[in-house]
Design an enzyme around this catalytic site. Sequence first.
Site, PDB file in Angstrom:
ATOM      1  CB  CYS A 193      -1.002  -0.036   1.156  1.00  7.26           C
ATOM      2  SG  CYS A 193      -2.338   1.166   0.951  1.00  7.26           S
ATOM      3  CG  HIS A 212      -4.094  -3.535   2.330  1.00  8.26           C
ATOM      4  ND1 HIS A 212      -3.181  -3.095   3.262  1.00  8.26           N
ATOM      5  CD2 HIS A 212      -4.663  -2.425   1.815  1.00  8.26           C
ATOM      6  CE1 HIS A 212      -3.205  -1.773   3.316  1.00  8.26           C
ATOM      7  NE2 HIS A 212      -4.097  -1.337   2.445  1.00  8.26           N
ATOM      8  CD  GLU A 255      -2.015  -6.216   4.807  1.00  3.77           C
ATOM      9  OE1 GLU A 255      -1.637  -6.555   3.680  1.00  3.77           O
ATOM     10  OE2 GLU A 255      -2.188  -5.027   5.156  1.00  3.77           O
TER      11      GLU A 255
END
Lengths: 257, 207
Positions: free
Chosen positions: B84, B186, B188
């Site tokens: 990001c 993202h 994650e």
Amino acid sequence: MNSDIVARVIPCLDVTNGRVVKGINFVDLRDAGDPVELAARYDAQGADELVFLDITASSDGRDTMVDVVSRTAEEVFIPFTVGGGIREVGDARRMLRAGADKVSVNTAAVQRPELISDIAAEFGAQCVVCAIDAKWDANRNSWIVYLHGGRTSTDLDAVQWAEHAVALGAGEILLTSMDRDGTRDGFDIALTKAVSSAVGVPVIASGGVGTLDHLADGVLDGGATGVLAASIFHFGDHTISEAKNLMSSRGIRVRPV
Amino acid sequence: MTVRPRVAVLDYGIGNLRSAQKALEKVGADAVLTSDAVVVSSADAVVLPGVGAFGACMNALRDVQLEKVALDAIASGVPFLGICVGMQMLFDGSEEDTEARGLGVIPGHVKWIPPTVQRPQMQWNQLNLKKDEPLFNNLGEHPWMYFVHSLHGVPNDDSFVAATVEYGATLNVAFRKGNVFATQFHPEKSATSGLGLLHNFVTSVNA
């Protein structure tokens, strides 16, 4: 709707003292399970995001919520928002540090609007969700903002407050119709449309979902890009996958399960 | 692999670092949040996360003396992942804050998404893969990833672009330059497809 928009299906978990409950018209509570377990189940089912609403009043309960957030962050790898009781920047910081991606502010932001700009300044607008509980007022011919989980009325016009909140730095609006919440009659489309047309940020429609078509209506007619529901998912009436299939069949782009 | 690769997640007080750490642990890494140059220099791989504003992130990174640490890690050749705003900081600069200087690892600039579409892009979107990139192994042809951003990277050299998405325009959302990989999305927070990418990153340590 722009064809590059992918609508989000967002189960909402109302949590008190570490358990999920669902309020019907913000009162009657039924026990619906362990929040972390439910969150992991929704992640596996293909939910796009999750919202935890902490409806606990006591400070002990708040500590329990931090623990719920922290355990969720270990098992759930989709974005999740935590709201309820975020009164100052420190409350937001605690939840974000514990692993939440966004916080939603409601009552405290109406009472002290700089709460929104303060959180946005420290963590970015993308993690500030302004939650608005709105109810139609026939005398004023507009929707009015309610506080304290719908118990306290204000003089604030819901559409104007949404615009103001975005100007202060809210990255998203979570809009709940109090007239529809718990009724299963569908979202308040007029309200959703009024707010989504007024602000440039994503609007999540909430309150009143009884059928899967209601979710699609929120996007197609209400202009929401996220649709939030609780009961229809918690009690096993429908799966996330069924919701997405229906939305897709009505021409809405979704992430397939 | 018998030993869990040690991944240093650069901690400069910005954003939700815990989810990056937990996701890396989930896919088999020993992940630590750190701002300690010694810990970073002994790590098998380094992750630079980031959310919020470009200028604020660059300032925060410099305030804790992590700019040189990050650049040293990249120069050392260990697998390096920017996520990001951590991706955006690898560029020379950003339209979001034209005064702020980036890390200058990927030549080019970060630019606003066209105003014809809602900003930020806050949703899942489907990648179009532009490179035969090991980190995309086993993710399928068009993996879905989660995005929250209003700007995107435009490198001077297109060959650094590893993936794009359609959002108002064709946006570059993943980059590869040597040992550096960077994603606008993202991983994650991108469920199984994101964890798959992180798994590929963690296992690339011993590859």
